[in-house]
Motif scaffolding. Sequence first.
Motif, PDB file in Angstrom:
ATOM      1  N   ARG A 182     -43.062-138.657 -20.968  1.00  0.00           N
ATOM      2  CA  ARG A 182     -42.449-139.635 -21.859  1.00  0.00           C
ATOM      3  C   ARG A 182     -43.343-139.866 -23.073  1.00  0.00           C
ATOM      4  NH1 ARG A 182     -42.989-145.058 -21.539  1.00  0.00           N
ATOM      5  NH2 ARG A 182     -43.754-144.905 -19.398  1.00  0.00           N
ATOM      6  N   MET A 183     -42.745-139.960 -24.236  1.00  0.00           N
ATOM      7  CA  MET A 183     -43.494-140.187 -25.471  1.00  0.00           C
ATOM      8  C   MET A 183     -44.196-141.546 -25.443  1.00  0.00           C
ATOM      9  SD  MET A 183     -43.208-137.623 -27.610  1.00  0.00           S
ATOM     10  CE  MET A 183     -43.468-138.352 -29.241  1.00  0.00           C
ATOM     11  N   GLY A 184     -45.388-141.583 -26.022  1.00  0.00           N
ATOM     12  CA  GLY A 184     -46.080-142.847 -26.197  1.00  0.00           C
ATOM     13  C   GLY A 184     -46.880-143.332 -25.020  1.00  0.00           C
ATOM     14  N   THR A 185     -47.081-142.478 -23.995  1.00  0.00           N
ATOM     15  CA  THR A 185     -47.858-142.911 -22.826  1.00  0.00           C
ATOM     16  C   THR A 185     -49.353-142.745 -23.037  1.00  0.00           C
ATOM     17  OG1 THR A 185     -47.749-140.718 -21.798  1.00  0.00           O
ATOM     18  CG2 THR A 185     -45.997-142.294 -21.240  1.00  0.00           C
ATOM     19  N   GLY A 186     -49.743-141.930 -24.027  1.00  0.00           N
ATOM     20  CA  GLY A 186     -51.155-141.652 -24.222  1.00  0.00           C
ATOM     21  C   GLY A 186     -51.711-140.683 -23.197  1.00  0.00           C
ATOM     22  N   ILE A 187     -50.810-139.951 -22.520  1.00  0.00           N
ATOM     23  CA  ILE A 187     -51.200-139.015 -21.466  1.00  0.00           C
ATOM     24  C   ILE A 187     -50.623-137.642 -21.781  1.00  0.00           C
ATOM     25  CG2 ILE A 187     -51.106-138.493 -18.983  1.00  0.00           C
ATOM     26  CD1 ILE A 187     -50.504-141.523 -18.579  1.00  0.00           C
ATOM     27  N   GLN A 188     -51.449-136.621 -21.611  1.00  0.00           N
ATOM     28  CA  GLN A 188     -50.982-135.248 -21.780  1.00  0.00           C
ATOM     29  C   GLN A 188     -51.420-134.418 -20.573  1.00  0.00           C
ATOM     30  OE1 GLN A 188     -52.273-133.500 -25.489  1.00  0.00           O
ATOM     31  NE2 GLN A 188     -51.798-135.332 -26.661  1.00  0.00           N
ATOM     32  N   TYR A 189     -50.601-133.420 -20.232  1.00  0.00           N
ATOM     33  CA  TYR A 189     -51.001-132.482 -19.190  1.00  0.00           C
ATOM     34  C   TYR A 189     -52.073-131.554 -19.739  1.00  0.00           C
ATOM     35  CZ  TYR A 189     -46.978-133.774 -16.288  1.00  0.00           C
ATOM     36  OH  TYR A 189     -46.083-134.451 -15.516  1.00  0.00           O
ATOM     37  N   GLY A 190     -53.056-131.231 -18.912  1.00  0.00           N
ATOM     38  CA  GLY A 190     -54.069-130.254 -19.277  1.00  0.00           C
ATOM     39  C   GLY A 190     -53.729-128.894 -18.709  1.00  0.00           C
ATOM     40  N   ASP A 191     -54.597-127.915 -18.955  1.00  0.00           N
ATOM     41  CA  ASP A 191     -54.358-126.547 -18.500  1.00  0.00           C
ATOM     42  C   ASP A 191     -54.212-126.457 -16.990  1.00  0.00           C
ATOM     43  OD1 ASP A 191     -54.479-125.678 -21.088  1.00  0.00           O
ATOM     44  OD2 ASP A 191     -56.588-125.085 -20.997  1.00  0.00           O
ATOM     45  N   LEU A 192     -55.020-127.207 -16.242  1.00  0.00           N
ATOM     46  CA  LEU A 192     -54.963-127.128 -14.782  1.00  0.00           C
ATOM     47  C   LEU A 192     -53.617-127.603 -14.259  1.00  0.00           C
ATOM     48  CD1 LEU A 192     -58.530-128.409 -13.767  1.00  0.00           C
ATOM     49  CD2 LEU A 192     -57.682-126.051 -13.845  1.00  0.00           C
ATOM     50  N   ALA A 193     -53.091-128.683 -14.819  1.00  0.00           N
ATOM     51  CA  ALA A 193     -51.800-129.207 -14.390  1.00  0.00           C
ATOM     52  C   ALA A 193     -50.681-128.231 -14.745  1.00  0.00           C
ATOM     53  CB  ALA A 193     -51.535-130.564 -15.021  1.00  0.00           C
ATOM     54  N   LEU A 194     -50.756-127.643 -15.932  1.00  0.00           N
ATOM     55  CA  LEU A 194     -49.727-126.688 -16.356  1.00  0.00           C
ATOM     56  C   LEU A 194     -49.742-125.450 -15.463  1.00  0.00           C
ATOM     57  CD1 LEU A 194     -50.109-126.930 -20.236  1.00  0.00           C
ATOM     58  CD2 LEU A 194     -48.279-127.881 -18.831  1.00  0.00           C
ATOM     59  N   LEU A 195     -50.934-124.971 -15.092  1.00  0.00           N
ATOM     60  CA  LEU A 195     -51.037-123.832 -14.183  1.00  0.00           C
ATOM     61  C   LEU A 195     -50.453-124.170 -12.819  1.00  0.00           C
ATOM     62  CD1 LEU A 195     -54.637-122.495 -14.988  1.00  0.00           C
ATOM     63  CD2 LEU A 195     -52.472-121.314 -15.417  1.00  0.00           C
ATOM     64  N   SER A 196     -50.702-125.386 -12.368  1.00  0.00           N
ATOM     65  CA  SER A 196     -50.166-125.828 -11.080  1.00  0.00           C
ATOM     66  C   SER A 196     -48.643-125.867 -11.109  1.00  0.00           C
ATOM     67  CB  SER A 196     -50.716-127.218 -10.741  1.00  0.00           C
ATOM     68  OG  SER A 196     -50.158-127.707  -9.546  1.00  0.00           O
ATOM     69  N   HIS A 197     -48.064-126.383 -12.219  1.00  0.00           N
ATOM     70  CA  HIS A 197     -46.605-126.424 -12.355  1.00  0.00           C
ATOM     71  C   HIS A 197     -46.014-125.020 -12.373  1.00  0.00           C
ATOM     72  CE1 HIS A 197     -46.391-130.648 -12.664  1.00  0.00           C
ATOM     73  NE2 HIS A 197     -46.895-130.763 -13.878  1.00  0.00           N
ATOM     74  N   LYS A 198     -46.688-124.091 -13.078  1.00  0.00           N
ATOM     75  CA  LYS A 198     -46.201-122.727 -13.152  1.00  0.00           C
ATOM     76  C   LYS A 198     -46.229-122.055 -11.786  1.00  0.00           C
ATOM     77  CE  LYS A 198     -47.413-121.812 -17.994  1.00  0.00           C
ATOM     78  NZ  LYS A 198     -48.301-121.042 -18.897  1.00  0.00           N
ATOM     79  N   SER A 199     -47.310-122.288 -11.043  1.00  0.00           N
ATOM     80  CA  SER A 199     -47.432-121.701  -9.708  1.00  0.00           C
ATOM     81  C   SER A 199     -46.343-122.227  -8.776  1.00  0.00           C
ATOM     82  CB  SER A 199     -48.813-122.016  -9.114  1.00  0.00           C
ATOM     83  OG  SER A 199     -49.833-121.439  -9.886  1.00  0.00           O
ATOM     84  N   LEU A 200     -46.073-123.540  -8.891  1.00  0.00           N
ATOM     85  CA  LEU A 200     -45.048-124.156  -8.058  1.00  0.00           C
ATOM     86  C   LEU A 200     -43.670-123.607  -8.407  1.00  0.00           C
ATOM     87  CD1 LEU A 200     -44.381-126.242  -5.908  1.00  0.00           C
ATOM     88  CD2 LEU A 200     -44.216-127.973  -7.699  1.00  0.00           C
ATOM     89  N   SER A 201     -43.392-123.424  -9.697  1.00  0.00           N
ATOM     90  CA  SER A 201     -42.117-122.895 -10.131  1.00  0.00           C
ATOM     91  C   SER A 201     -41.930-121.460  -9.643  1.00  0.00           C
ATOM     92  CB  SER A 201     -42.008-122.953 -11.664  1.00  0.00           C
ATOM     93  OG  SER A 201     -42.065-124.263 -12.117  1.00  0.00           O
ATOM     94  N   THR A 202     -43.002-120.679  -9.720  1.00  0.00           N
ATOM     95  CA  THR A 202     -42.947-119.287  -9.245  1.00  0.00           C
ATOM     96  C   THR A 202     -42.656-119.232  -7.754  1.00  0.00           C
ATOM     97  OG1 THR A 202     -44.527-118.608 -10.938  1.00  0.00           O
ATOM     98  CG2 THR A 202     -44.239-117.129  -9.060  1.00  0.00           C
ATOM     99  N   GLU A 203     -43.319-120.102  -6.975  1.00  0.00           N
ATOM    100  CA  GLU A 203     -43.084-120.138  -5.527  1.00  0.00           C
ATOM    101  C   GLU A 203     -41.649-120.512  -5.211  1.00  0.00           C
ATOM    102  OE1 GLU A 203     -45.915-122.721  -3.790  1.00  0.00           O
ATOM    103  OE2 GLU A 203     -47.647-121.471  -4.326  1.00  0.00           O
TER     104      GLU A 203
END
Length: 210
Positions: A182-203
């Motif tokens: 959500r916009m305006g939270t002051g939080i962004q995903y980092g590389d580790l989180a993005l890699l985790s999401h990609k791995s989960l999607s692949t599985e």
Amino acid sequence: MTDPYDFLLKWIIIGTSNCGKSCLLSRFVENKFKAGSAHTVGIEFGSKVVKIGNKAVKLQIWDSAGQERFRAVTRSYWRGAAGCLLVYDVTSRSSFTQLKGWLDDARALASPDVVVVLVGNKMDLEEYREVSFGEATEWANEEGLVHVETSALTGEGVEEAFLTGARSILSAIETGKIDPDRMGTGIQYGDLALLSHKSLSTEKRRGCCS
């Protein structure tokens, strides 16, 4: 090269002049005491990756000047902040009595879910204390804040102040109270989180095709 991380959290340090905000930033990021530092002119910046549980979190920290003449400039950096250190000087009652105004401004400008930690700095100067721990804790409880005391000189409590707020933000993410997408939270995903999401999607795709 920067250390990989799961989340990036935008952070602000606010409070009146001379309460030690820049010294807290220097102690946390560099583990150094910024002796004889001049007033911050506008904004200072620092960042650090910390480990919280099994997550690596990068704190992107904006230290704003306490003088009134920099108000318009500094507050533009507060928008969308996920975390905030609201700092006062335990040896200065005036820095404590002005906290309400700083808190109201932070809540108006930062993320709607901003986590604020009340920090009483200069606890090493006990003989000059003007604000008791109990009084500040009572006010913090009334405002729904966590209260800690620190010494930028010795380093006592400094890391705890930042990590306490970061843990609260991670907990809110895990429980679904805060959505980093959500916009305006002051939080962004980092590389580790993005890699985790990609791995989960692949599985998941492999599971569908098996």
